[in-house]
Design an enzyme around this catalytic site. Sequence first.
Site, PDB file in Angstrom:
ATOM      1  N   SER A 145       0.863  -1.175   0.000  1.00 15.28           N
ATOM      2  CA  SER A 145       0.000   0.000   0.000  1.00 15.28           C
ATOM      3  C   SER A 145       0.895   1.218   0.000  1.00 15.28           C
ATOM      4  O   SER A 145       2.078   1.142   0.363  1.00 15.28           O
ATOM      5  CB  SER A 145      -0.879  -0.005   1.262  1.00 15.28           C
ATOM      6  OG  SER A 145      -1.537   1.232   1.449  1.00 15.28           O
ATOM      7  N   TYR A 159      -3.423  -1.147  10.420  1.00 17.25           N
ATOM      8  CA  TYR A 159      -3.354  -1.261   8.964  1.00 17.25           C
ATOM      9  C   TYR A 159      -1.993  -0.780   8.453  1.00 17.25           C
ATOM     10  O   TYR A 159      -1.334  -1.451   7.647  1.00 17.25           O
ATOM     11  CB  TYR A 159      -4.480  -0.451   8.326  1.00 17.25           C
ATOM     12  CG  TYR A 159      -4.568  -0.576   6.830  1.00 17.25           C
ATOM     13  CD1 TYR A 159      -5.266  -1.624   6.242  1.00 17.25           C
ATOM     14  CD2 TYR A 159      -3.952   0.352   5.988  1.00 17.25           C
ATOM     15  CE1 TYR A 159      -5.348  -1.745   4.858  1.00 17.25           C
ATOM     16  CE2 TYR A 159      -4.034   0.236   4.613  1.00 17.25           C
ATOM     17  CZ  TYR A 159      -4.731  -0.813   4.052  1.00 17.25           C
ATOM     18  OH  TYR A 159      -4.794  -0.929   2.680  1.00 17.25           O
ATOM     19  N   LYS A 163       0.958  -3.058   6.657  1.00 12.56           N
ATOM     20  CA  LYS A 163       1.437  -2.779   5.307  1.00 12.56           C
ATOM     21  C   LYS A 163       2.935  -2.457   5.294  1.00 12.56           C
ATOM     22  O   LYS A 163       3.637  -2.812   4.333  1.00 12.56           O
ATOM     23  CB  LYS A 163       0.623  -1.637   4.691  1.00 12.56           C
ATOM     24  CG  LYS A 163      -0.810  -2.017   4.354  1.00 12.56           C
ATOM     25  CD  LYS A 163      -0.885  -3.182   3.376  1.00 12.56           C
ATOM     26  CE  LYS A 163      -2.301  -3.491   2.932  1.00 12.56           C
ATOM     27  NZ  LYS A 163      -2.350  -4.630   1.977  1.00 12.56           N
TER      28      LYS A 163
END
Length: 276
Positions: A145, A159, A163
């Site tokens: 990402s 998150y 990532k």
Amino acid sequence: MSEVFAPRTAVITGGASGIGLAVAMELGRGGTQILLADLPGERLEAAVTRLTDAGIEAFAEPCDVADEAQVEGLADAAFARFGEVSLVFNNAGISGPRGKLWEVDPAAARAHFDVNFWGVWNGCRAFAPRLAAQECSSAIYNTGSENSLFCAVPHTAAYIAAKHAVLGLTESLRGDLPAHVHVGLVIPGWVHTAIGPDAVMRNGMDVARFAAIIVPQMLARSRFVVGHAYNVVRIHERIDALDAAYAKHAPRYEGDDEYDVLTTIDRMRAGRDNPA
């Protein structure tokens, strides 16, 4: 590697929607046979139907990537069906718990890592040694990402951390595999998928447009597969701050590789290869 990479087969996790399905469509149009893996249900079956209706040879394999045994089963199924696997796209992911770090339930953060980090780990662990044992060229791509490179979304520590971890995992895995197995990271920016509320996500890049940008990079066996130009601005905000910190507190000097790990390893290897 210089030869054109034309994958005959591909395994795509998180393939029932979003980036996974769009990449499957793009690859399939080029003749790649597709094994779509996702949670069981109508959505997975509908995705395969959509591909087959477009003239693409595609199959469904239900799989929860957080379950190591299921991912091993996915690898077994892929090789049983295809004989060899050209491309593995560890793409499955979910949005993370929201809130300031100390407000987030640690159990929710761990559950998030089970998918967004350990799901990628499981895919690499199941497929990497099998690809290495093949003689044909192949590739593993993991979905990172923009949040692998900077903090794009506030209050999403789990998150962002997952990532960032996928970036590190991917870079490390590259050194574990022989040259005929390429390893790369796909770095989406804001793409219109179902990973978040549609009222927000619809402001992102159209997913088919993103797939059309990144698939040629995957076929070129790029190390980093990118698609959002403005990301470099945010990346340099971090890099420039790092450069400034080093310039002020740890400036370069002649012989400053004395504590560099890779340089030291090379010296040690050279000493073993050329004993006095």
